[in-house]
Design a protein around this motif. Structure first.
Motif, PDB file in Angstrom:
ATOM      1  N   PRO A   1      39.857 -23.901 -66.301  1.00 15.33           N
ATOM      2  CA  PRO A   1      39.773 -24.526 -67.635  1.00 15.33           C
ATOM      3  C   PRO A   1      40.125 -26.010 -67.623  1.00 15.33           C
ATOM      4  O   PRO A   1      39.532 -26.795 -68.366  1.00 15.33           O
ATOM      5  CB  PRO A   1      40.777 -23.716 -68.461  1.00 15.33           C
ATOM      6  N   ALA A   2      41.083 -26.424 -66.800  1.00 18.18           N
ATOM      7  CA  ALA A   2      41.471 -27.838 -66.766  1.00 18.18           C
ATOM      8  C   ALA A   2      40.338 -28.706 -66.239  1.00 18.18           C
ATOM      9  O   ALA A   2      40.126 -29.838 -66.710  1.00 18.18           O
ATOM     10  CB  ALA A   2      42.712 -28.025 -65.891  1.00 18.18           C
ATOM     11  N   VAL A   3      39.575 -28.193 -65.273  1.00 18.14           N
ATOM     12  CA  VAL A   3      38.437 -28.943 -64.742  1.00 18.14           C
ATOM     13  C   VAL A   3      37.315 -28.992 -65.765  1.00 18.14           C
ATOM     14  O   VAL A   3      36.671 -30.028 -65.966  1.00 18.14           O
ATOM     15  CB  VAL A   3      37.958 -28.326 -63.416  1.00 18.14           C
TER      16      VAL A   3
ATOM     17  N   LEU B   1      35.808 -32.438 -67.298  1.00 19.92           N
ATOM     18  CA  LEU B   1      34.379 -32.755 -67.279  1.00 19.92           C
ATOM     19  C   LEU B   1      33.836 -32.942 -68.689  1.00 19.92           C
ATOM     20  O   LEU B   1      32.946 -33.769 -68.929  1.00 19.92           O
ATOM     21  CB  LEU B   1      33.596 -31.662 -66.552  1.00 19.92           C
ATOM     22  N   GLY B   2      34.379 -32.200 -69.629  1.00 20.74           N
ATOM     23  CA  GLY B   2      33.924 -32.305 -71.015  1.00 20.74           C
ATOM     24  C   GLY B   2      34.236 -33.634 -71.662  1.00 20.74           C
ATOM     25  O   GLY B   2      33.621 -34.011 -72.663  1.00 20.74           O
ATOM     26  N   ARG B   3      35.221 -34.372 -71.089  1.00 22.87           N
ATOM     27  CA  ARG B   3      35.574 -35.685 -71.633  1.00 22.87           C
ATOM     28  C   ARG B   3      34.677 -36.796 -71.098  1.00 22.87           C
ATOM     29  O   ARG B   3      34.752 -37.930 -71.582  1.00 22.87           O
ATOM     30  CB  ARG B   3      37.042 -36.015 -71.310  1.00 22.87           C
ATOM     31  N   LEU B   4      33.856 -36.477 -70.127  1.00 21.33           N
ATOM     32  CA  LEU B   4      33.012 -37.502 -69.526  1.00 21.33           C
ATOM     33  C   LEU B   4      31.784 -37.776 -70.386  1.00 21.33           C
ATOM     34  O   LEU B   4      31.288 -36.897 -71.088  1.00 21.33           O
ATOM     35  CB  LEU B   4      32.558 -37.072 -68.130  1.00 21.33           C
ATOM     36  N   SER B   5      31.280 -38.993 -70.309  1.00 22.69           N
ATOM     37  CA  SER B   5      29.996 -39.322 -70.934  1.00 22.69           C
ATOM     38  C   SER B   5      28.882 -38.725 -70.079  1.00 22.69           C
ATOM     39  O   SER B   5      29.099 -38.342 -68.920  1.00 22.69           O
ATOM     40  CB  SER B   5      29.840 -40.838 -71.032  1.00 22.69           C
TER      41      SER B   5
ATOM     42  N   ALA C   1      26.905 -36.706 -64.858  1.00 29.72           N
ATOM     43  CA  ALA C   1      25.838 -36.562 -63.865  1.00 29.72           C
ATOM     44  C   ALA C   1      26.317 -36.997 -62.485  1.00 29.72           C
ATOM     45  O   ALA C   1      25.984 -36.374 -61.466  1.00 29.72           O
ATOM     46  CB  ALA C   1      24.621 -37.384 -64.288  1.00 29.72           C
ATOM     47  N   ALA C   2      27.141 -38.064 -62.432  1.00 33.17           N
ATOM     48  CA  ALA C   2      27.657 -38.534 -61.142  1.00 33.17           C
ATOM     49  C   ALA C   2      28.731 -37.584 -60.610  1.00 33.17           C
ATOM     50  O   ALA C   2      28.752 -37.258 -59.413  1.00 33.17           O
ATOM     51  CB  ALA C   2      28.216 -39.946 -61.280  1.00 33.17           C
ATOM     52  N   ALA C   3      29.620 -37.132 -61.473  1.00 34.51           N
ATOM     53  CA  ALA C   3      30.737 -36.287 -61.041  1.00 34.51           C
ATOM     54  C   ALA C   3      30.270 -34.934 -60.512  1.00 34.51           C
ATOM     55  O   ALA C   3      30.941 -34.333 -59.666  1.00 34.51           O
ATOM     56  CB  ALA C   3      31.717 -36.089 -62.185  1.00 34.51           C
TER      57      ALA C   3
ATOM     58  N   THR D   1      36.672 -44.939 -61.668  1.00 29.11           N
ATOM     59  CA  THR D   1      37.794 -44.148 -61.171  1.00 29.11           C
ATOM     60  C   THR D   1      37.868 -42.808 -61.890  1.00 29.11           C
ATOM     61  O   THR D   1      38.138 -41.769 -61.275  1.00 29.11           O
ATOM     62  CB  THR D   1      39.109 -44.928 -61.334  1.00 29.11           C
ATOM     63  N   THR D   2      37.633 -42.822 -63.206  1.00 30.42           N
ATOM     64  CA  THR D   2      37.581 -41.576 -63.968  1.00 30.42           C
ATOM     65  C   THR D   2      36.545 -40.626 -63.372  1.00 30.42           C
ATOM     66  O   THR D   2      36.787 -39.416 -63.210  1.00 30.42           O
ATOM     67  CB  THR D   2      37.242 -41.866 -65.430  1.00 30.42           C
ATOM     68  N   THR D   3      35.394 -41.176 -63.016  1.00 26.50           N
ATOM     69  CA  THR D   3      34.313 -40.368 -62.461  1.00 26.50           C
ATOM     70  C   THR D   3      34.672 -39.841 -61.078  1.00 26.50           C
ATOM     71  O   THR D   3      34.450 -38.662 -60.767  1.00 26.50           O
ATOM     72  CB  THR D   3      33.020 -41.208 -62.396  1.00 26.50           C
ATOM     73  N   LEU D   4      35.243 -40.688 -60.244  1.00 26.20           N
ATOM     74  CA  LEU D   4      35.604 -40.274 -58.895  1.00 26.20           C
ATOM     75  C   LEU D   4      36.658 -39.170 -58.923  1.00 26.20           C
ATOM     76  O   LEU D   4      36.553 -38.170 -58.199  1.00 26.20           O
ATOM     77  CB  LEU D   4      36.093 -41.486 -58.108  1.00 26.20           C
ATOM     78  N   VAL D   5      37.673 -39.343 -59.768  1.00 29.51           N
ATOM     79  CA  VAL D   5      38.733 -38.333 -59.874  1.00 29.51           C
ATOM     80  C   VAL D   5      38.152 -37.009 -60.356  1.00 29.51           C
ATOM     81  O   VAL D   5      38.485 -35.926 -59.832  1.00 29.51           O
ATOM     82  CB  VAL D   5      39.848 -38.827 -60.810  1.00 29.51           C
ATOM     83  N   ALA D   6      37.272 -37.074 -61.356  1.00 31.06           N
ATOM     84  CA  ALA D   6      36.660 -35.844 -61.869  1.00 31.06           C
ATOM     85  C   ALA D   6      35.833 -35.154 -60.786  1.00 31.06           C
ATOM     86  O   ALA D   6      35.819 -33.922 -60.689  1.00 31.06           O
ATOM     87  CB  ALA D   6      35.784 -36.164 -63.078  1.00 31.06           C
ATOM     88  N   ARG D   7      35.157 -35.944 -59.964  1.00 25.88           N
ATOM     89  CA  ARG D   7      34.339 -35.331 -58.913  1.00 25.88           C
ATOM     90  C   ARG D   7      35.218 -34.646 -57.859  1.00 25.88           C
ATOM     91  O   ARG D   7      34.889 -33.548 -57.384  1.00 25.88           O
ATOM     92  CB  ARG D   7      33.438 -36.371 -58.242  1.00 25.88           C
TER      93      ARG D   7
END
Length: 557
Positions: A5-7, A11-15, A20-22, A40-46
């Motif tokens: 759920p945390a992931v 991911l739900g907070r991303l634009s 698409a990148a993550a 950095t937000t995208t890299l961490v999410a990925r």
């Protein structure tokens, strides 16, 4: 297994572009991330998404350009992975140099003696080298080691071949051989060796390479546009044979050619990585809409760049202010900081930054901050004369002379040493405001005392060069010195082997400066000689209106 759920929430907070990148399929991926787009937000999410999908955290390696970026990633990944019961240490987060040191240590090479290049060159010369000569040798040695990939033996063979043909030997190559021999004699390495020799050992030792590929099955590279040739080779070597590598970077922010960054490296990744998938982040989430529009219009004049869309977020607010000012730098600095003073003195002061092309251009702003009693922070503030004991010696010599301070100091111009010339020049810059040398001496003593109180790491006002602020952001930014010959730097263009490419880097540097602003961007320039970058980003009528719209009270007499 169901996603954690945390992931899912992260991911739900991303634009949509970040998502698409993550979540791009594993394999070679280039995420083109313009300024303020949330790389950095995208890299961490990925990373969190890959671990939740089954990639063991101890088989992930995240490589960064510098220690500050590594520390930030470590903190943010720690927050992202904690809900999964995973500590940040489980993921290998390293600078390229730290990783190289680990590789060499495992290979049995001594890594405890790391020598400073400037210090060793000074030892070999018998005296400290002038700054210009040191920069020239430092750049040449790094290019030989990291770009050309040659060693002392190869250079000695080249020198011998030159002697055979009667070609005059290169002093730089001869200095390189002496320097490398000195390192070898001492059993030492320099900073470049950490990456270069680690790369050599991995390529020569199949067992060592296999072990490190196991630990780095999924490679993430931050700030890809900043890596040199050896660093990129190291990352791609570790990512083989599966080529599971996620590269994040922005061609438009390639501003470190003097550190061997080359925009052509990120632009040519598709040729180096067959099957490379490119995913663009398209929304600048940091800057006001006018800033995004003008910065993008400016950098689009570059030929060496990806074609891309860069949009402001729909709710972006803020302003871009053209601030023509024909005054000298001292008057400009006093006017700007006097205007900012009330906001900077407020209990909840927002962050303000004065960004200049060179360190020397910061000196009037530091002096104005001292005069106004404004706390400021700066890695260097251009006020070197306050630290240099030569200033006291020169003032004592001038005091024995006659006339006002500019004349008394001027008489010393033919007697000072080369090392003292910059200090004398700085004293001459300060002197017109004082009636006597003794008054100037008292003024400098007062400035030293004020500087000891006001130069603080927690100050809301930052004075900095543009190069030192990439990756940072501020509420209010003033980009100063946008004058012809200053930004772009006429000296940098004149010294460049390829002036056209150097001009494109200067343009990228301006783009980086402008996109540090969260709420307001002020562009300060001489209306009689504006930077050509202003002509590229604005229509002539806009520049003219900016001058005519200035209140008379704000114009210099």
């Amino acid at each position: 297994m169901s996603p954690h759920p945390a992931v899912v929430e992260r991911l739900g907070r991303l634009s949509p572009d970040q998502l698409a990148a993550a979540t791009a399929p594993p394999g070679p991926v280039l995420c083109v991330a313009p300024a303020g787009s949330g790389k950095t937000t995208t890299l961490v999410a990925r990373v969190a998404w890959r671990i939740d999908g089954g990639t063991p955290p101890d088989r992930i390696c995240v490589l960064t350009f510098n220690r500050r970026a590594a520390d930030e990633l470590r903190e943010r990944l720690g927050e992202a992975l904690a809900p999964l019961g995973i500590g940040p240490a489980a993921v290998r987060i390293r600078t390229f140099h730290a990783l190289g040191r680990e590789v060499l240590a495992e290979a049995g090479e001594p890594v405890d003696r790391l020598l400073d290049r400037a210090a060793l060159l000074a030892e070999l010369a018998g005296h400290p080298l002038p700054a210009a000569a040191l920069r020239r040798l430092d750049d040449a040695f790094s290019r030989l080691k990291l770009d050309a990939g040659v060693d002392a033996e190869a250079v000695e063979r080249q020198l011998e071949a030159d002697r055979t043909t009667g070609t005059p030997p290169s002093p730089t190559l001869e200095a390189f051989v002496r320097y490398e021999r000195a390192l070898h004699t001492r059993g030492a390495l320099d900073f470049d060796d950490l990456v270069r020799r680690a790369l050599d050992r991995l390529e020569d030792d199949a067992g060592l390479l296999a072990r490190w590929r196991e630990r780095c099955a999924a490679v993430f590279v931050d700030e890809t546009q900043d890596v040199d040739r050896a660093q990129l080779r190291l990352a791609l070597l570790l990512a083989e044979p599966g080529r599971d590598v996620f590269l994040v970077g922005d061609d438009d922010q390639t501003i470190y050619a003097w550190r061997l960054a080359d925009v052509r490296r990120i632009l040519g990744l598709a040729a180096a990585l067959p099957g490379l998938r490119r995913v663009d982040l398209v929304v600048n989430r940091r800057c006001p809409a006018p800033v995004v529009a003008r910065a993008t219009r400016l950098v689009e004049h570059n030929a060496e760049r990806f074609a891309k869309r860069i949009l402001p977020r729909p709710d972006a607010i803020g302003q871009l202010i053209l601030a023509p000012d024909p005054s000298d730098d001292v008057a400009r600095a006093r006017r700007l900081l006097t205007t900012w003073a009330p906001a900077l003195r407020a209990p909840d002061a927002s962050t303000h930054a004065v960004l200049a092309r060179t360190n020397a251009e910061l000196a009037p702003y530091a002096a104005a901050a001292l005069e106004l009693g404004l706390p400021y922070r700066a890695e260097t503030d251009g006020l070197d004369l306050l630290d240099d004991p030569a200033s006291d010696r020169l003032l004592a010599q001038a005091e024995a002379g006659a006339g006002p301070p500019p004349a008394a100091l001027g008489h010393l111009q033919h007697t000072v040493t080369r090392a003292e010339r910059p200090v004398l020049g700085a004293l001459l810059g300060w002197s017109p405001a004082y009636a006597s040398i003794s008054a100037l001496r008292a003024g400098i003593a007062s400035a030293r005392e004020a500087r000891s109180r006001l130069r603080r790491d927690d100050a809301p006002l930052l004075l900095a060069t543009v190069h030192s602020t990439k990756g940072l952001e501020f509420d209010v930014v003033a980009c100063v010195g946008l004058d012809e010959g200053r930004f772009p730097s006429a000296r940098s263009l004149a010294d460049a082997d390829d002036p056209a490419r150097a001009l494109e880097e200067e343009r990228r540097l301006a783009y980086v400066a402008w996109t540090r602003a969260r709420r307001s961007l002020l562009l300060v320039f001489d209306p009689g000689a504006p930077s050509p970058f202003l002509h590229e980003a604005f229509d002539p009528s806009e520049l003219a209106r900016a001058w005519s719209a200035r209140p008379r009270s704000a114009r210099p007499p």
